[in-house]
Design an enzyme around this catalytic site. Structure first.
Site, short mmCIF file in Angstrom:
data_model
loop_
_atom_site.label_atom_id
_atom_site.label_comp_id
_atom_site.label_asym_id
_atom_site.label_seq_id
_atom_site.Cartn_x
_atom_site.Cartn_y
_atom_site.Cartn_z
CE LYS A 31 0.33 -3.87 -3.39
NZ LYS A 31 1.24 -3.01 -4.14
CD GLN A 61 1.39 -1.33 -7.40
OE1 GLN A 61 0.82 -1.44 -6.31
NE2 GLN A 61 2.30 -2.20 -7.80
CG ASP A 73 5.57 0.21 -0.96
OD1 ASP A 73 5.33 -0.98 -0.66
OD2 ASP A 73 5.28 0.70 -2.07
#
Ligand code: NDP
Length: 294
Positions: free
Chosen positions: A54, A98, A121
């Site tokens: 990422k 994460q 997200d």
């Protein structure tokens, strides 16, 4: 006739380039740089690899990218404080924590602490709710990427298509169902209690498999010409002296090639779309937060 192989890797590269071009234009014309902050708690090897990718791709697209690595013993309070700090940071437009988090931290509480406008997200209940009532908001990256691939094959108008999503997780299955519904498909969400899944599947124009069971969907489950999107990422046991464990999807790819109209491979299908959509979401969040047009 053999299926069209949907090249997610190439599509994702194109999307990252388009994001990069828009980021460069934003910087040049408005002096605004979209910023993405990723928080990684602990040293889970798979998470470290994801976060590394990422970061690399965010930098390549010209984003301001920050990774906060916190040790596995980090308290929930310390993590929440970091999220609060990033919520207030004007240089950061996207925040991603994460997952999974260590067991002593309540994931739901952390997701709830993220400013919904920076929730790239798309897991915050506000964004989940917006998606379910058809309002614009942050859309989870993997289903967003799947929709792009489906539209690339079938065109923008999916009206009336019969679509089956196998799997009802909050991160893939349910948002995927909402996106297909918003695209005017007739949607069925299947799960572990669904009866006679093969027969159900045979009626479908679009099949999205997000189960986590290696090669579960077989050729004789498909209607000829169906568009098959394989989200699954399953590592098979290693073959000594040959491989370290092959990565396969939830679909029997080789078997389905002769029946499907189009199909994503694993790897190289949905996987690369997830990070590309994360960059796209960060750009969108930046445009919304700064009140800037692209
Ligand atoms: P979850 O384990 O959270 O959900 C799996 C779903 O599959 C559940 O709804 C479960 O049903 C359903 N299921 C399990 N067994 C069966 C069965 N025999 N028949 C029908 N349905 C079944 O998984 P995720 O959604 O998180 O992930 C799914 C897959 O996608 C995994 O392989 C994961 O690695 C991959 N993935 C890939 C990503 C990418 O970027 N390419 C991103 C995210 C995930 P029930 O609810 O009844 O238990």
């Amino acid at each position: 006739m053999a299926a069209r192989i949907i090249d997610g890797k190439a599509f994702a590269a194109g999307l990252r380039t388009r994001v990069g071009d828009r980021v460069a234009a934003l910087k040049g014309e408005r002096d605004v740089t979209p910023g993405l902050a990723v928080i990684l708690v602990g040293a889970d090897p798979a998470s470290q690899v994801y976060v590394g990718s990422k970061e690399k791709m965010a930098v390549a697209a010209g984003l301001h990218s920050v990774v906060h690595r916190m040790d596995a013993e980090t308290t929930e309070a310390a993590l929440l404080a970091k999220v609060t700090e990033l919520n207030a940071d004007p240089a950061i437009h996207g925040i991603l924590v994460q997952l999974p988090l260590p067991r002593h931290i309540d994931e739901g509480k952390v997701i709830l602490a993220i400013d919904p406008a920076k929730d790239v997200d798309g897991f915050h209940p506000i964004n989940v709710g917006r998606l379910s009532i058809g309002q614009s908001g942050m859309v989870p990256c993997t289903p967003k990427g799947c929709m792009m691939l489906i539209r690339d094959v079938l065109g923008a108008d999916l009206s009336g298509k019969d679509a089956l999503v196998i799997g009802r997780s909050n991160i893939v299955g349910k948002p995927m169902g909402h996106l297909l519904l918003a695209g005017n498909c007739t949607v069925t969400l299947a799960h572990s209690r669904t009866r006679d899944l093969p027969a159900l599947c045979r009626r479908m124009d679009i099949v999205v498999a997000a189960v986590g069971r290696p090669e579960m969907v077989k050729a004789d489950w498909l209607k000829p010409g169906a568009v098959v999107i394989d989200v699954g990422m399953n590592r098979l046991p290693p073959t000594p002296g040959k491989d370290k464990g092959k990565l396969v999807g939830d679909v029997d790819y080789a078997g389905c090639l002769d029946v499907a109209g189009a199909i994503t491979p694993v790897p190289g299908g949905v996987g690369p779309m997830t990070i590309a959509c994360l960059l796209d979401n960060t750009l969108e969040a930046c445009l919304a937060l700064t009140g800037t047009e692209a």
